[in-house]
Structures are given as structure tokens and as C-alpha cells.
Design a protein around this motif. Sequence first.
Motif, mmCIF file in Angstrom:
data_model
loop_
_atom_site.group_PDB
_atom_site.id
_atom_site.type_symbol
_atom_site.label_atom_id
_atom_site.label_comp_id
_atom_site.label_asym_id
_atom_site.label_seq_id
_atom_site.Cartn_x
_atom_site.Cartn_y
_atom_site.Cartn_z
ATOM 1 N N LYS A 159 0.852 -1.182 0.000
ATOM 2 C CA LYS A 159 0.000 0.000 0.000
ATOM 3 C C LYS A 159 0.890 1.235 0.000
ATOM 4 N N ARG A 160 0.625 2.137 -0.931
ATOM 5 C CA ARG A 160 1.390 3.365 -1.041
ATOM 6 C C ARG A 160 0.502 4.569 -0.716
ATOM 7 N N LYS A 161 1.133 5.609 -0.183
ATOM 8 C CA LYS A 161 0.410 6.823 0.182
ATOM 9 C C LYS A 161 -0.112 7.508 -1.075
ATOM 10 N N ILE A 162 -1.362 7.951 -1.028
ATOM 11 C CA ILE A 162 -1.967 8.636 -2.173
ATOM 12 C C ILE A 162 -1.233 9.945 -2.434
ATOM 13 N N THR A 163 -0.818 10.139 -3.675
ATOM 14 C CA THR A 163 -0.117 11.373 -4.061
ATOM 15 C C THR A 163 -1.035 12.331 -4.815
ATOM 16 N N HIS A 164 -2.001 11.775 -5.543
ATOM 17 C CA HIS A 164 -2.926 12.592 -6.335
ATOM 18 C C HIS A 164 -4.320 11.976 -6.253
ATOM 19 N N ARG A 165 -5.316 12.837 -6.093
ATOM 20 C CA ARG A 165 -6.700 12.368 -6.072
ATOM 21 C C ARG A 165 -7.315 12.379 -7.471
ATOM 22 N N ASP A 166 -6.921 13.380 -8.267
ATOM 23 C CA ASP A 166 -7.465 13.515 -9.617
ATOM 24 C C ASP A 166 -6.491 14.333 -10.459
ATOM 25 N N TYR A 167 -6.976 14.874 -11.569
ATOM 26 C CA TYR A 167 -6.126 15.602 -12.498
ATOM 27 C C TYR A 167 -6.296 17.112 -12.391
ATOM 28 N N GLY A 168 -7.026 17.548 -11.394
ATOM 29 C CA GLY A 168 -7.198 18.980 -11.195
ATOM 30 C C GLY A 168 -7.980 19.635 -12.318
ATOM 31 N N LYS A 169 -7.619 20.866 -12.643
ATOM 32 C CA LYS A 169 -8.346 21.639 -13.647
ATOM 33 C C LYS A 169 -8.236 21.039 -15.047
ATOM 34 N N ALA A 170 -7.203 20.235 -15.270
ATOM 35 C CA ALA A 170 -7.008 19.657 -16.614
ATOM 36 C C ALA A 170 -7.903 18.459 -16.880
ATOM 37 N N GLU A 171 -8.604 17.984 -15.857
ATOM 38 C CA GLU A 171 -9.330 16.720 -15.999
ATOM 39 C C GLU A 171 -10.415 16.771 -17.078
ATOM 40 N N ALA A 172 -11.119 17.885 -17.181
ATOM 41 C CA ALA A 172 -12.203 17.970 -18.173
ATOM 42 C C ALA A 172 -11.682 17.720 -19.583
ATOM 43 N N GLY A 173 -10.541 18.306 -19.908
ATOM 44 C CA GLY A 173 -9.971 18.102 -21.235
ATOM 45 C C GLY A 173 -9.443 16.700 -21.423
ATOM 46 N N LEU A 174 -8.835 16.134 -20.388
ATOM 47 C CA LEU A 174 -8.262 14.795 -20.501
ATOM 48 C C LEU A 174 -9.344 13.730 -20.620
ATOM 49 N N GLN A 175 -10.490 13.950 -19.990
ATOM 50 C CA GLN A 175 -11.581 12.979 -20.069
ATOM 51 C C GLN A 175 -12.103 12.843 -21.494
ATOM 52 N N GLN A 176 -11.886 13.877 -22.313
ATOM 53 C CA GLN A 176 -12.336 13.844 -23.697
ATOM 54 C C GLN A 176 -11.216 13.420 -24.644
ATOM 55 N N TYR A 177 -10.144 12.894 -24.050
ATOM 56 C CA TYR A 177 -8.983 12.496 -24.854
ATOM 57 C C TYR A 177 -9.411 11.494 -25.931
ATOM 58 N N ALA A 178 -8.962 11.695 -27.159
ATOM 59 C CA ALA A 178 -9.456 10.923 -28.303
ATOM 60 C C ALA A 178 -9.167 9.427 -28.189
ATOM 61 N N HIS A 179 -8.118 9.058 -27.479
ATOM 62 C CA HIS A 179 -7.740 7.653 -27.410
ATOM 63 C C HIS A 179 -7.989 7.072 -26.024
ATOM 64 N N GLY A 180 -9.027 7.557 -25.371
ATOM 65 C CA GLY A 180 -9.335 7.079 -24.034
ATOM 66 C C GLY A 180 -9.786 5.625 -24.027
ATOM 67 N N VAL A 181 -9.472 4.918 -22.950
ATOM 68 C CA VAL A 181 -9.887 3.522 -22.772
ATOM 69 C C VAL A 181 -10.703 3.450 -21.481
ATOM 70 N N ASP A 182 -11.954 3.055 -21.601
ATOM 71 C CA ASP A 182 -12.842 3.013 -20.438
ATOM 72 C C ASP A 182 -12.575 1.791 -19.567
ATOM 73 N N LYS A 183 -12.904 1.913 -18.289
ATOM 74 C CA LYS A 183 -12.758 0.809 -17.343
ATOM 75 C C LYS A 183 -13.975 -0.109 -17.460
ATOM 76 N N VAL A 184 -13.946 -0.932 -18.482
ATOM 77 C CA VAL A 184 -15.021 -1.872 -18.763
ATOM 78 C C VAL A 184 -14.410 -3.229 -19.090
ATOM 79 N N ILE A 185 -15.022 -4.286 -18.595
ATOM 80 C CA ILE A 185 -14.557 -5.642 -18.897
ATOM 81 C C ILE A 185 -15.259 -6.082 -20.174
ATOM 82 N N THR A 186 -14.534 -6.099 -21.261
ATOM 83 C CA THR A 186 -15.123 -6.452 -22.557
ATOM 84 C C THR A 186 -14.628 -7.788 -23.086
ATOM 85 N N GLU A 187 -13.489 -8.264 -22.585
ATOM 86 C CA GLU A 187 -12.908 -9.497 -23.101
ATOM 87 C C GLU A 187 -12.386 -10.356 -21.948
#
Length: 274
Positions: free
Chosen positions: A28-56
Amino acid sequence: MGKKLLHLIWFVRKIIKGTKNMEVKDYKRKITHRDYGKAEAGLQQYAHGVDKVITEIPRAVKLDDIKPKEVFTQVNQKFIILYYAAKVLPHMAGGVALAMIIMFLIPSDEEWTFMPIIIFSISCIAFVFFAVYLFTMPKKEHILNREDGLITFTGFYWQANVTMPFENVIFSYSTGGEDETGSFMLQVIRPTKGHAFDLFGAGNGDCYRDISFITWYMDKNRPLPPGDAFDKYRLQDFERRKAEGFPRPLYPSNIPTPEATPEQQAEREKIGGW
């Protein structure tokens, strides 16, 4: 009498040392970051995003797969430690730079013009850079913490490792070169300045199978993923989820993720309703 006492002390020390080696290490490691801060909105729309879904259905993790300097170095119901070849980059890049330096230092009748001088200078700087980096880099870790829902991945060069809640991590896939070499590899977007990428494969060969495995494992409300490497932990993990009332999965799945036995599956359906 003195020799017997020394032998007894040596034997006791050996037992203590062996016991320590058998202890389960806490990753177990100490949490260093909770999220991406102000940049998160843009990163969530990243064109090559991979969702956390079990597909295979991912490749089953076998006991023979758990080896030093292989994909998996440790596997249990709480943690997965993935091997990270931290020294490959400085060795390869530094080796290429050194080869260029040696090539330029070989006696030749050709005069050094502007471009060879530039290339030689860049090679010298690159060699020094990667030599220093090789001996001063921080420890690099890839850790999946199923128990606490955390993921640890590497920082960029000398940056410290990053530990974030898995639910907040943004994954993407690599685009590779023009011939698609190196494409569709799973990577994490770092929350640190520059938002660089960290390759985070799990031995499945492509981003969708890798994210399926990682999401399956990190969803602590589901059974452990396929593979005999998890078999000795399945009952303990089942009893933990049973004591919690078999809460519903944290992440979606397009494929079945059944329990290890039909009896356990029936019990989960009766208590948890799914």
C-alpha cells in the motif's frame, strides 16, 4: 560448550530470517494525487481514451507466470506487482549515444563539418544524461492495490511514483508509428505537469484485454480473474465478499464473471442478487 552456543545462535537467526522472508509485504502506497485537477475535463475527452469496462476474457494468470523480471512478480487477493523494466530506456538510449560517440572517434580522413559536430555534441549530451539518470532514477513501481482501490505508476523520469484512486485514473492507448508498430498499448495519463503517458500493460498484448484484466481485478466486488495463480486466494476473497453481502460490481462488464464454483455462484445470486 561455546561452539554449541554459537551454532544455536546461528540456527535461531536463520529461522528468524526465514520467517521474515515469508512475511507478506505490504504494497500500500500513500496517495499522491486524487485527480487531475483543472485539466481533468480536457483529458476525459482524450481521443484515445480507454474506459474501465470488462469487454474481453483476459489471459489467465498462471503460477508459472509469477517470476522476477516477468510481467507479474507477485499476485494475491490484495495486490498485483507488475514488473517495470526501468533500466531499459537508459541502457538502450545511452548505448545508442555511446555507439555514435565511438563511431565519430574512429580515425577518418573526413573533415568534421557543422552537422557531424552537432550530432557528436548531441550524442555526448545524451550519453551523459542517460548515464546520470541510470544511477539516480527513483524506484519505479507498477502496483494494483485491489484492497484499497489504488493504483501506483511511475513518474516522468525523476518524478516520484504516482498513487491514485483507480476510479479516477484516465487510461488511453498508444497510437504507435506510421506502420502501427507499438499501437494499441495500454497507458496511463500521469496527473503531474505535462500529463505524460506511462505504459501500463498487463501481459495481454492489447489495451482492451489489458484494461479488462485490470478492471476485473480492481473490482473488489467481483471474483478474482481467471488463472491458477489466484486459486489459493479465491475462497478467502469469496468469504470477504459474502460477509459484505456481495455488493454489486463497481465497474461494468460485457461478459460473465462467475464465481469459482456453481455453489458459490448460487450463493452470490441468492444473497447479492446478481
